[in-house]
Design a protein around this motif. Sequence first.
Motif, mmCIF file in Angstrom:
data_model
loop_
_atom_site.group_PDB
_atom_site.id
_atom_site.type_symbol
_atom_site.label_atom_id
_atom_site.label_comp_id
_atom_site.label_asym_id
_atom_site.label_seq_id
_atom_site.Cartn_x
_atom_site.Cartn_y
_atom_site.Cartn_z
ATOM 1 N N LEU A 6 0.860 -1.137 0.001
ATOM 2 C CA LEU A 6 -0.063 -0.195 -0.007
ATOM 3 C C LEU A 6 0.931 1.174 -0.003
ATOM 4 N N CYS A 7 1.911 1.246 0.782
ATOM 5 C CA CYS A 7 2.724 2.489 0.855
ATOM 6 C C CYS A 7 3.496 2.906 -0.150
ATOM 7 N N PHE A 8 3.973 1.732 -0.929
ATOM 8 C CA PHE A 8 4.907 1.905 -2.398
ATOM 9 C C PHE A 8 3.994 2.260 -3.633
ATOM 10 N N ASP A 9 2.889 1.184 -3.651
ATOM 11 C CA ASP A 9 2.290 1.388 -4.928
ATOM 12 C C ASP A 9 0.895 0.864 -4.728
ATOM 13 N N GLU A 10 0.019 1.489 -4.770
ATOM 14 C CA GLU A 10 -1.575 1.189 -4.334
ATOM 15 C C GLU A 10 -1.950 0.424 -5.555
ATOM 16 N N GLU A 11 -1.902 0.913 -6.636
ATOM 17 C CA GLU A 11 -2.385 -0.065 -7.830
ATOM 18 C C GLU A 11 -1.850 -1.224 -7.994
#
Length: 268
Positions: free
Chosen positions: A156-161
């Motif tokens: 979630l923190c690095f890349d939600e997609e």
Amino acid sequence: MLEILQYQFMRNAVVAAVLVSIACGIVGSYVVTKRIVSISGGISHAAFGGVGLGYLLGVNPVTAAIPFTVAAALLMGKITRKTDISEDTAIGMLWSAGMALGILFVNLSPGYAPDLFSYLFGNILMVSSTDLWTMLLLDLIIIASALLFNREFVALCFDEEYAEVLGVPADTFYLYLLSLVAISVVVLIKAAGIILVMALLTVPAAVARDFSTDMGDIMVKASITGIFAAMLGLWVSYWFNISSGAVIVLILTLLFGAARILKSLRSS
């Protein structure tokens, strides 16, 4: 340094410093990586409404602040994710509303609130045994959450997609992360006060990120940084009779500056 431990209030302060640093190290790592420092600031100020509610109901303000702050965090997250209201507008609105409710609740409560300023500006020397048990319980919730859902939080923190591609319900874990921020804020209230909470929640993690890219390692380094700053701050504040919360934050700021200088020297 050891001679200050002859006093019960100093022993309580030392234990509180360790518990606070663990909360900061874990949740602060997610906050800094996800870049939600401003939302964390809004949550911390909204927590004052919970403190005021505690005075109004005649219960421990820290205990009352737990559900109130979590509710404020969830509401803030819902507004920023599900409506067309901009994030800064939602933060400013709930920030001011929480503070206003806190003042209103205190005004409506009978008698006088003698330690109200300790929740605004912090006084780790006033932490009670009940506060320590509450901090310990909240720390255990934070530790368990990080152990069980670290993969989801990191994604979630690095890349939600990318997290959603992996099957991570991003909205759910975002709200869960904000709830952990709210819990951390409650842990920090007595130690640093609402005004200084954001610094303790972000600076140790920011220092740790200068020397590591692994989330677990960042959490450990951030916790150690927080403990060191808190212990040194307690010692300085004791001998010079000045505010411990403010001293701890200033020491963390100096450590951050030193970390940035060291990092630039190593890369040059």
